[in-house]
Design a protein around this motif. Structure first.
Motif, PDB file in Angstrom:
ATOM      1  N   PRO A 262      39.647  49.630  33.789  1.00  0.00           N
ATOM      2  CA  PRO A 262      38.479  49.207  34.573  1.00  0.00           C
ATOM      3  C   PRO A 262      38.819  48.038  35.481  1.00  0.00           C
ATOM      4  O   PRO A 262      39.710  47.239  35.178  1.00  0.00           O
ATOM      5  N   VAL A 263      38.097  47.917  36.581  1.00  0.00           N
ATOM      6  CA  VAL A 263      38.408  46.881  37.567  1.00  0.00           C
ATOM      7  C   VAL A 263      38.207  45.484  36.983  1.00  0.00           C
ATOM      8  O   VAL A 263      38.815  44.514  37.456  1.00  0.00           O
ATOM      9  N   GLU A 264      37.375  45.345  35.935  1.00  0.00           N
ATOM     10  CA  GLU A 264      37.156  44.025  35.337  1.00  0.00           C
ATOM     11  C   GLU A 264      38.426  43.447  34.728  1.00  0.00           C
ATOM     12  O   GLU A 264      38.538  42.233  34.537  1.00  0.00           O
ATOM     13  N   LYS A 265      39.384  44.314  34.401  1.00  0.00           N
ATOM     14  CA  LYS A 265      40.631  43.838  33.810  1.00  0.00           C
ATOM     15  C   LYS A 265      41.529  43.147  34.826  1.00  0.00           C
ATOM     16  O   LYS A 265      42.434  42.404  34.451  1.00  0.00           O
ATOM     17  N   LEU A 266      41.276  43.376  36.100  1.00  0.00           N
ATOM     18  CA  LEU A 266      42.137  42.832  37.139  1.00  0.00           C
ATOM     19  C   LEU A 266      41.819  41.366  37.355  1.00  0.00           C
ATOM     20  O   LEU A 266      40.664  40.985  37.558  1.00  0.00           O
ATOM     21  N   HIS A 267      42.857  40.535  37.315  1.00  0.00           N
ATOM     22  CA  HIS A 267      42.668  39.102  37.488  1.00  0.00           C
ATOM     23  C   HIS A 267      42.119  38.813  38.884  1.00  0.00           C
ATOM     24  O   HIS A 267      42.637  39.297  39.890  1.00  0.00           O
ATOM     25  N   GLY A 268      41.053  38.027  38.958  1.00  0.00           N
ATOM     26  CA  GLY A 268      40.432  37.695  40.237  1.00  0.00           C
ATOM     27  C   GLY A 268      39.153  38.435  40.508  1.00  0.00           C
ATOM     28  O   GLY A 268      38.455  38.131  41.478  1.00  0.00           O
ATOM     29  N   ILE A 269      38.814  39.431  39.671  1.00  0.00           N
ATOM     30  CA  ILE A 269      37.572  40.182  39.843  1.00  0.00           C
ATOM     31  C   ILE A 269      36.625  39.805  38.714  1.00  0.00           C
ATOM     32  O   ILE A 269      36.867  40.120  37.549  1.00  0.00           O
ATOM     33  N   ALA A 276      29.633  44.623  42.700  1.00  0.00           N
ATOM     34  CA  ALA A 276      29.660  45.100  44.084  1.00  0.00           C
ATOM     35  C   ALA A 276      30.519  46.357  44.219  1.00  0.00           C
ATOM     36  O   ALA A 276      30.175  47.285  44.968  1.00  0.00           O
ATOM     37  N   LEU A 277      31.621  46.408  43.481  1.00  0.00           N
ATOM     38  CA  LEU A 277      32.464  47.607  43.520  1.00  0.00           C
ATOM     39  C   LEU A 277      31.794  48.783  42.824  1.00  0.00           C
ATOM     40  O   LEU A 277      31.916  49.934  43.277  1.00  0.00           O
ATOM     41  N   ILE A 282      33.241  52.509  42.535  1.00  0.00           N
ATOM     42  CA  ILE A 282      34.617  52.146  42.171  1.00  0.00           C
ATOM     43  C   ILE A 282      34.587  51.501  40.798  1.00  0.00           C
ATOM     44  O   ILE A 282      34.089  50.386  40.636  1.00  0.00           O
ATOM     45  N   ALA A 283      35.100  52.193  39.791  1.00  0.00           N
ATOM     46  CA  ALA A 283      35.048  51.703  38.419  1.00  0.00           C
ATOM     47  C   ALA A 283      36.417  51.407  37.842  1.00  0.00           C
ATOM     48  O   ALA A 283      36.543  50.603  36.924  1.00  0.00           O
TER      49      ALA A 283
END
Length: 490
Positions: A262-269, A276-277, A282-283
């Protein structure tokens, strides 16, 4: 004197190499003679080989014969194209070590009666929760009222920062026995660089698992380890299977590793960017990778959009930075229950600016950029940075810039629950006395005097006016105020 040294030491060394070379050539000629066919084998040179079966005596034989003989002088000097050495496969040399539920785990080590029980650490909100509490639904930064409703049997411990700093130092000392390249990203957060240690640790995975076991055996703390070629991928890998997680991402497999996450795992998000994604369908990081860079920059700004685009592909140019060369300094804290009292918030920002100024002078650094971050009780965050007119480590100048930023960011009628000050773009302090600005010179002497007094008698020996008001809200300790949730960075 130089000629004498050369005649005594260097010339015999060269002659010895020539002797070794000549001996190796004779052995190679004898080995290459075929008694059944009565001729010598033809051997080429390192650069591709020559068909001349009778090499000149003055020409060194550095071909396959030298490769077969490991004691050949030319193979020993490494001048042959293929000297027989195997080039090791690249390893995921960046390692992220994260202590699991750090504050709560230290409390369980100090008090064995807390082991196996849900433990919450903090004042007003949860600074750290043991995994027994996390498995029941408690999350970090959750208010205690909600946390106790989710987990009524939880044990609340106010915590002592000195104990956590001591255990963090123990973990760091263990890490430095494996590699000197250790970066303390936060109190419980470390990056290591194992580049160039292939001969020292031939079994790389076993070494990292031994490191994990040694930390637990010597401190009682579990750590999660992630290894990759970049910091961003290593930090994600270490946090996937906590507690006591272990994940290695082989070089070239970064995109495959990130795609299903998931995009939450990406540092900075954060939550705002993830929301918003999600509105745009975009998940996962794989779906995020399909978004063109201009679209991300238009949605999140040029700098953040560029960063998201790079890290979705596992790209990260940051290197492991040794503690002696900090690139930024930050201090922040949460506020119990939140507040809209601007006088209190102003005093808190002043105290954080003082801590940053003192740290900069300790490292002999000056900052060119300062940033302020606030978070409201509804989790909405605001952050802004500004470039200073000249580099400084004077807390009065840092405070003036921080207050200007605070006036621009505090625009909502909602209580603030977190405030933080940070400085970036550090450079060596090369300040000279001002010729016409006598006040600047007085400030320089005053700051050094304050540092001297606090170094001898403790931070509480001297307070500015706003700091005295903060003592009505916070308890004191020898090295400062006991904030609700102190910043974990150094």
């Amino acid at each position: 004197m130089d000629v004498c040294v050369e005649n005594v030491f260097i010339t015999p060394a060269i002659e010895a190499i020539n002797v070794i070379q000549a001996t190796a050539e004779e052995n190679d000629r004898a080995a290459s003679f075929d008694p059944h066919h009565g001729h010598r084998e033809t051997s080429g040179s390192c650069s591709g080989g020559s068909s001349d079966p009778s090499p000149k005596p003055d020409t060194p034989q550095t071909g396959p014969a030298a490769e077969k003989n490991p004691w050949s002088a030319w193979a020993w000097l490494g001048t042959c194209k293929n000297s027989g050495r195997k080039i090791p496969n690249p390893i995921p040399n960046i390692v992220h070590v994260d202590v699991d539920a750090f504050f709560a785990s230290v409390e369980q080590v100090l008090n064995p009666k807390l082991r196996g029980k849900p433990v919450l650490v903090g004042r007003g909100c949860v600074a750290s929760a043991s995994y027994e509490a996390k498995f029941l639904g408690v999350k970090t930064a959750m208010g205690f009222r909600e946390a106790l409703r989710v987990c009524p049997q939880a044990i609340v411990v106010p915590g002592k920062y000195e104990h956590y700093a001591d255990y963090a130092e123990r973990v760091r000392r263990i890490l430095e026995t494996y590699t000197p390249a250790v970066e303390t990203a936060a109190l419980d957060d470390f990056y290591l660089d194992f580049a160039g240690t292939g001969r020292l640790y031939p079994d790389y995975e076993a070494t990292l698992r031994r490191l994990q076991t040694e930390i637990f055996g010597r401190t009682g703390l579990n750590v999660s380890i992630g290894a990759a070629r970049t910091k961003v991928v290593a930090s994600i890998a270490s946090r996937l299977q906590r507690p006591r997680g272990f994940r290695m991402v082989a070089p070239g497999e970064e995109e495959n590793f990130l795609t299903p996450l998931p995009v939450e795992k990406l540092h900075g998000i954060g939550h705002v960017h993830a929301g918003a994604l999600a509105e745009r369908g975009i998940a996962t990081i794989g779906q995020l990778r399909l978004v063109p860079k201009p679209a991300l920059q238009a949605a999140f700004g040029e700098a953040i959009g560029q960063q998201i685009w790079e890290r979705a592909r596992g790209l990260d140019g940051r290197e492991v930075v040794l503690p002696s060369t900090p690139k930024s300094v930050s201090r922040e804290t949460t506020i119990e229950g939140g507040t809209i009292d601007t006088e209190f918030l102003g005093g808190l920002i002043e105290y954080l600016s003082e801590r940053i100024g003192s740290t900069l002078r300790e490292y002999g650094k000056q900052a060119r950029t300062i940033g302020l971050r606030i978070r409201y009780v509804d989790h909405f965050s605001a952050h802004q940075t500004v470039r200073l007119t000249k580099p400084t480590n004077d807390e009065r100048e840092l405070l003036a810039a921080a207050k200007d930023l605070f006036g621009k960011l505090f625009t909502r009628r909602v209580a603030i629950r977190l405030a933080g000050v940070s400085v970036h773009n550090l450079e060596t302090d090369k300040r000279q006395h001002e010729l016409f600005d006598t006040n600047a010179n007085r400030r320089w002497y005053l700051n050094r005097g304050l540092d001297s007094v606090r170094g001898r008698y403790g931070w509480n020996a001297v307070f500015y006016g706003k700091g005295l008001e903060l003592r009505e809200h916070y308890a004191t300790k020898p090295n400062g105020l006991v904030l609700s949730t102190p910043c974990l960075s150094r």
